[in-house]
Design a protein around this motif. Structure first.
Motif, PDB file in Angstrom:
ATOM      1  N   THR A 507       0.651  -1.430  -0.294  1.00 58.64           N
ATOM      2  CA  THR A 507       0.367  -0.430   0.475  1.00 58.64           C
ATOM      3  C   THR A 507       1.161   0.926  -0.250  1.00 58.64           C
ATOM      4  O   THR A 507       0.644   2.033  -0.555  1.00 58.64           O
ATOM      5  N   PRO A 508       1.600   1.381   0.867  1.00 56.93           N
ATOM      6  CA  PRO A 508       2.351   2.726   0.620  1.00 56.93           C
ATOM      7  C   PRO A 508       3.566   3.056  -0.125  1.00 56.93           C
ATOM      8  O   PRO A 508       3.183   4.028  -0.892  1.00 56.93           O
ATOM      9  N   TYR A 509       3.868   1.684  -1.268  1.00 59.24           N
ATOM     10  CA  TYR A 509       4.394   1.746  -2.301  1.00 59.24           C
ATOM     11  C   TYR A 509       3.629   2.694  -3.437  1.00 59.24           C
ATOM     12  O   TYR A 509       3.654   3.269  -4.284  1.00 59.24           O
ATOM     13  N   ALA A 510       2.914   1.202  -3.631  1.00 57.93           N
ATOM     14  CA  ALA A 510       1.115   2.203  -4.335  1.00 57.93           C
ATOM     15  C   ALA A 510       1.267   3.608  -4.436  1.00 57.93           C
ATOM     16  O   ALA A 510       1.089   4.490  -5.492  1.00 57.93           O
ATOM     17  N   TRP A 511       1.041   4.161  -3.011  1.00 57.97           N
ATOM     18  CA  TRP A 511       0.394   5.397  -3.268  1.00 57.97           C
ATOM     19  C   TRP A 511       1.864   6.469  -3.811  1.00 57.97           C
ATOM     20  O   TRP A 511       1.198   7.792  -4.136  1.00 57.97           O
ATOM     21  N   LEU A 512       2.761   6.227  -2.940  1.00 59.87           N
ATOM     22  CA  LEU A 512       4.411   7.397  -3.573  1.00 59.87           C
ATOM     23  C   LEU A 512       4.008   7.521  -5.355  1.00 59.87           C
ATOM     24  O   LEU A 512       4.293   8.205  -5.957  1.00 59.87           O
ATOM     25  N   ILE A 513       4.231   6.140  -5.736  1.00 59.07           N
ATOM     26  CA  ILE A 513       4.166   5.994  -6.891  1.00 59.07           C
ATOM     27  C   ILE A 513       3.060   6.686  -7.922  1.00 59.07           C
ATOM     28  O   ILE A 513       3.309   7.452  -8.699  1.00 59.07           O
ATOM     29  N   LEU A 514       1.743   6.360  -7.084  1.00 55.84           N
ATOM     30  CA  LEU A 514       0.792   7.265  -7.532  1.00 55.84           C
ATOM     31  C   LEU A 514       0.898   8.882  -7.251  1.00 55.84           C
ATOM     32  O   LEU A 514       0.116   9.819  -8.537  1.00 55.84           O
ATOM     33  N   VAL A 515       1.540   9.377  -6.447  1.00 56.23           N
ATOM     34  CA  VAL A 515       1.916  10.461  -6.012  1.00 56.23           C
ATOM     35  C   VAL A 515       3.072  10.896  -7.088  1.00 56.23           C
ATOM     36  O   VAL A 515       2.300  12.040  -7.494  1.00 56.23           O
ATOM     37  N   ALA A 516       3.807  10.222  -7.274  1.00 52.13           N
ATOM     38  CA  ALA A 516       4.970  10.391  -8.263  1.00 52.13           C
ATOM     39  C   ALA A 516       4.590  10.842  -9.383  1.00 52.13           C
ATOM     40  O   ALA A 516       4.440  11.751 -10.738  1.00 52.13           O
ATOM     41  N   ALA A 517       3.596   9.641  -9.911  1.00 48.88           N
ATOM     42  CA  ALA A 517       3.037  10.059 -11.369  1.00 48.88           C
ATOM     43  C   ALA A 517       2.095  11.354 -11.558  1.00 48.88           C
ATOM     44  O   ALA A 517       1.861  12.060 -12.809  1.00 48.88           O
ATOM     45  N   ALA A 518       1.081  11.677 -10.119  1.00 43.97           N
ATOM     46  CA  ALA A 518       0.180  12.291 -10.516  1.00 43.97           C
ATOM     47  C   ALA A 518       0.690  13.950 -10.874  1.00 43.97           C
ATOM     48  O   ALA A 518       0.446  14.943 -12.009  1.00 43.97           O
ATOM     49  N   ALA A 519       2.040  14.304  -9.610  1.00 43.08           N
ATOM     50  CA  ALA A 519       2.300  14.859 -10.025  1.00 43.08           C
ATOM     51  C   ALA A 519       3.241  15.053 -11.344  1.00 43.08           C
ATOM     52  O   ALA A 519       3.910  16.312 -11.727  1.00 43.08           O
ATOM     53  N   LEU A 520       4.042  13.851 -11.799  1.00 44.02           N
ATOM     54  CA  LEU A 520       5.243  13.780 -13.061  1.00 44.02           C
ATOM     55  C   LEU A 520       4.184  14.459 -14.111  1.00 44.02           C
ATOM     56  O   LEU A 520       4.809  14.815 -15.498  1.00 44.02           O
ATOM     57  N   ALA A 521       2.857  14.054 -14.267  1.00 47.33           N
ATOM     58  CA  ALA A 521       1.980  14.064 -14.961  1.00 47.33           C
ATOM     59  C   ALA A 521       1.430  15.624 -15.563  1.00 47.33           C
ATOM     60  O   ALA A 521       2.062  16.568 -15.992  1.00 47.33           O
ATOM     61  N   ALA A 522       1.039  16.266 -14.328  1.00 49.76           N
ATOM     62  CA  ALA A 522       0.820  17.661 -14.046  1.00 49.76           C
ATOM     63  C   ALA A 522       1.982  18.476 -14.410  1.00 49.76           C
ATOM     64  O   ALA A 522       1.795  19.836 -15.606  1.00 49.76           O
ATOM     65  N   GLY A 523       3.355  18.382 -14.054  1.00 52.32           N
ATOM     66  CA  GLY A 523       4.012  18.749 -14.584  1.00 52.32           C
ATOM     67  C   GLY A 523       4.359  18.731 -16.504  1.00 52.32           C
ATOM     68  O   GLY A 523       4.806  20.010 -16.746  1.00 52.32           O
ATOM     69  N   LEU A 524       4.949  17.477 -16.195  1.00 51.13           N
ATOM     70  CA  LEU A 524       4.884  17.500 -18.352  1.00 51.13           C
ATOM     71  C   LEU A 524       3.895  18.246 -18.980  1.00 51.13           C
ATOM     72  O   LEU A 524       3.815  18.746 -20.301  1.00 51.13           O
ATOM     73  N   ALA A 525       2.435  18.154 -18.362  1.00 52.79           N
ATOM     74  CA  ALA A 525       1.441  18.935 -18.828  1.00 52.79           C
ATOM     75  C   ALA A 525       1.690  20.966 -18.789  1.00 52.79           C
ATOM     76  O   ALA A 525       1.090  21.184 -19.685  1.00 52.79           O
ATOM     77  N   GLY A 526       1.891  20.974 -18.348  1.00 53.64           N
ATOM     78  CA  GLY A 526       2.174  23.091 -18.052  1.00 53.64           C
ATOM     79  C   GLY A 526       3.832  23.221 -18.769  1.00 53.64           C
ATOM     80  O   GLY A 526       3.913  23.677 -19.283  1.00 53.64           O
ATOM     81  N   LEU A 527       4.552  22.435 -18.929  1.00 58.16           N
ATOM     82  CA  LEU A 527       5.863  22.273 -19.151  1.00 58.16           C
ATOM     83  C   LEU A 527       5.114  22.653 -21.056  1.00 58.16           C
ATOM     84  O   LEU A 527       5.610  23.043 -22.125  1.00 58.16           O
ATOM     85  N   ARG A 528       4.364  21.563 -22.271  1.00 59.46           N
ATOM     86  CA  ARG A 528       3.941  21.807 -22.646  1.00 59.46           C
ATOM     87  C   ARG A 528       2.932  23.231 -22.906  1.00 59.46           C
ATOM     88  O   ARG A 528       3.166  22.950 -24.033  1.00 59.46           O
ATOM     89  N   ARG A 529       2.164  23.425 -22.328  1.00 61.24           N
ATOM     90  CA  ARG A 529       1.874  24.276 -22.116  1.00 61.24           C
ATOM     91  C   ARG A 529       2.133  25.811 -22.576  1.00 61.24           C
ATOM     92  O   ARG A 529       2.044  27.205 -22.672  1.00 61.24           O
ATOM     93  N   ARG A 530       3.214  25.668 -21.569  1.00 65.42           N
ATOM     94  CA  ARG A 530       4.408  27.009 -21.075  1.00 65.42           C
ATOM     95  C   ARG A 530       4.934  27.848 -22.133  1.00 65.42           C
ATOM     96  O   ARG A 530       5.683  26.978 -22.974  1.00 65.42           O
ATOM     97  N   ASP A 531       5.053  28.832 -22.171  1.00 65.48           N
ATOM     98  CA  ASP A 531       6.990  29.274 -23.265  1.00 65.48           C
ATOM     99  C   ASP A 531       7.995  29.148 -22.762  1.00 65.48           C
ATOM    100  O   ASP A 531       8.466  28.778 -21.084  1.00 65.48           O
TER     101      ASP A 531
END
Length: 534
Positions: A507-531
């Protein structure tokens, strides 16, 4: 003799550019020193406990190699000086290397110094400004450490000596970096040469202390860190040691100034090796380029963790002797590493240290994205048929997979060292390798948060170092200071099972990986949109 024209302005510019980096280093060094003193005061309040700790520690060659011998056990300050003296001097040296190279060779590499040279700025002014800013940073380190130790009631003379020990290490290797910045054509190579000198100094001292007691080995005296070890804070200070240290630093500075006048701006005294006529297969894509840029860092961190793993593994079997009958020490180790036995608790604590180190590598690798963007390299690369996500993926592969390799190397070295000591290599090697690799999901959370900063607020991306520093303080000082569990839970490392020894839960590993993946996806989405920014 007046300072070269433009020195004052360039010094103010350097301090402004490093207004986050310098206070961060000062805080980390001072907090480590004062935090160690606070913990030792609670753990070794009795003279008998301190004497037993000194005896058992000085009897361990690996511990002498890592920290040096304990010269006196009559005060908590002496134990603090043993714990932080040599390591703190080396860390202050690393801080100074980064500062000096950044404001000398890196400025030439980017072309900014050439533009400054077209104005009324003396060619020696950038070097003078870099050394002045570095000296100021180390002076504040000395002042804050000395004041913090004195406030805790330690000897004023010893407190001043400890502060000067750290600052002198910074000044020496800042001067070494001033020389390497004149020799090479790239900032990366200049940092590498100065870092190699720092590593060689540490290894010379470590080899000398491992083979002798009391710092009597000639190898100790062959290293500037060995000289500083003989300053003996809180153990009958030997102030004369500062004279050869200052002399060596002055000699390096004089050499740097002499070399500045023998070369053109942007040129190097060591000839640059010409590259091949055509790019190799690895350089035909963003992943190959990222490997070329990141491999030196991976090798350096890997070598350091291998050495640390070998040292920790070799002393694990004697942890019971080092702790002795001091129940408070055993309690602290168990609260930091679990409740499954003192040896496993110690090993779990060591695995946490490896996780923090791997997090440092991950943050450094991640911030290479920001460095490439700021220097204009990303813009040039993205002008070709290369998408932003593909460009970022090359560096993120190192930030995500590199820590796994480093943790595996550190765990294997620990398992080999401990296995040889207890004649169970076959059992300890895979067990401790797996325990070390188990730190990776927490490191990935740091990477994800760093990508989130980079994607949404690129100018704040360096705050990823602040996230790592918070994890360090919570992990190392939180259990000692008995902070509330909700505060400790801020660190992703707190949620990992205490391996080895504790049951493994998914369980703790799954939650940590989920949090990391969500933050990673949000950051990459921001990189695609910004200058892109510079």
């Amino acid at each position: 003799m007046s300072a070269p024209a433009g020195t004052a302005t360039l010094t103010r510019l350097a301090l402004r550019r490093d207004r986050v980096m310098i206070p961060g280093w000062i805080y980390a060094l001072a907090a480590t020193a004062v935090g160690s003193a606070v913990s030792y005061r609670s753990l070794y309040a009795d003279q008998a406990d301190r004497t037993d700790f000194q005896r058992s520690t000085n009897a361990s060659g690996p511990l002498r190699a890592f920290y040096g011998p304990i010269y006196d056990a009559h005060s908590v300050g002496a134990l603090t000086a043993w714990r932080i003296g040599v390591i703190g001097a080396a860390l202050a040296g690393l801080m100074s290397i980064l500062l000096v190279v950044r404001h000398t060779r890196e400025e030439e590499e980017t072309g900014r110094q050439e533009m400054l040279g077209a104005t009324m700025v003396d060619r020696r002014a950038p070097l003078t400004a870099a050394l002045t800013a570095t000296a100021a940073a180390n002076a504040v380190v000395a002042l804050v450490v000395a004041a913090g130790m004195a406030v805790l009631g330690e000897s004023p003379a010893g407190s001043v000596a400890l502060g000067l020990q750290l600052a002198a290490g910074g000044l020496v290797f800042g001067a070494v970096a001033a020389v390497t910045a004149q020799l090479t054509a790239s900032a990366r190579l200049a940092r590498g040469l100065a870092g190699t000198a720092l590593g060689a100094a540490f290894l010379l001292r470590a080899a000398g202390d491992a083979g002798s007691t009391g710092g009597s080995s000639p190898l100790v005296w062959a290293s500037p860190l060995g000289w500083l070890e003989h300053l003996h804070p809180y153990a009958g200070e030997s102030w004369w040691v500062l004279a050869p240290v200052a002399g060596f630093a002055a000699l390096c500075c004089a050499a740097a100034y002499a070399l500045v006048g023998r070369r053109d701006v942007g040129a190097s005294l060591l000839p640059a090796r010409p590259g091949p006529a055509g790019a190799g297969r690895l350089l035909r894509g963003p992943f190959g380029l990222a490997w070329r840029l990141q491999r030196g860092s991976l090798y350096g961190w890997g070598a350091g963790l291998l050495v640390a793993g070998a040292v920790y593994g070799s002393v694990t079997d004697s942890v019971g002797d080092i702790v002795g009958d001091n129940g408070q020490v055993g309690d602290i180790i168990q609260r930091m590493g679990g409740h499954t036995g003192l040896t496993d608790a110690f090993l779990a604590t060591v695995m946490g240290v490896y996780g923090i180190a791997a997090g440092g590598y991950a943050v450094q690798s991640l911030l290479r994205l920001r460095a490439e963007e700021s220097a204009g390299g990303a813009e040039a690369l993205l002008a070709h048929p290369v998408g932003r996500l593909r460009w970022a993926a090359g560096h993120l592969a190192h930030a995500l997979l590199g820590p796994v390799l480093l943790l595996a190397a550190a765990g294997a070295a620990t398992g080999l060292g401990y296995g040889l000591a207890v004649h169970d290599v076959g059992g300890q090697l895979p067990r401790l390798t797996g325990a070390a690799v188990g730190q990776a999901p927490a490191v990935w959370v740091l990477v994800g948060l760093g990508v989130l900063l980079f994607g949404l607020r690129p100018r704040a991306a360096s705050a990823a170092w602040g996230l790592l520093a918070a994890c360090v303080l919570l992990g190392q000082l939180g259990p000692v200071l008995r902070l509330p569990q909700p505060v400790l839970d801020v660190s992703p490392f707190t949620h990992l099972p205490d391996l080895p020894g504790s049951p493994v839960a998914a369980t703790p590993y799954a939650w940590l990986i989920l949090v990391a993946a969500a933050a990673l996806a949000a950051g990459l989405a921001g990189l695609r949109r910004r200058d892109l920014t510079s």
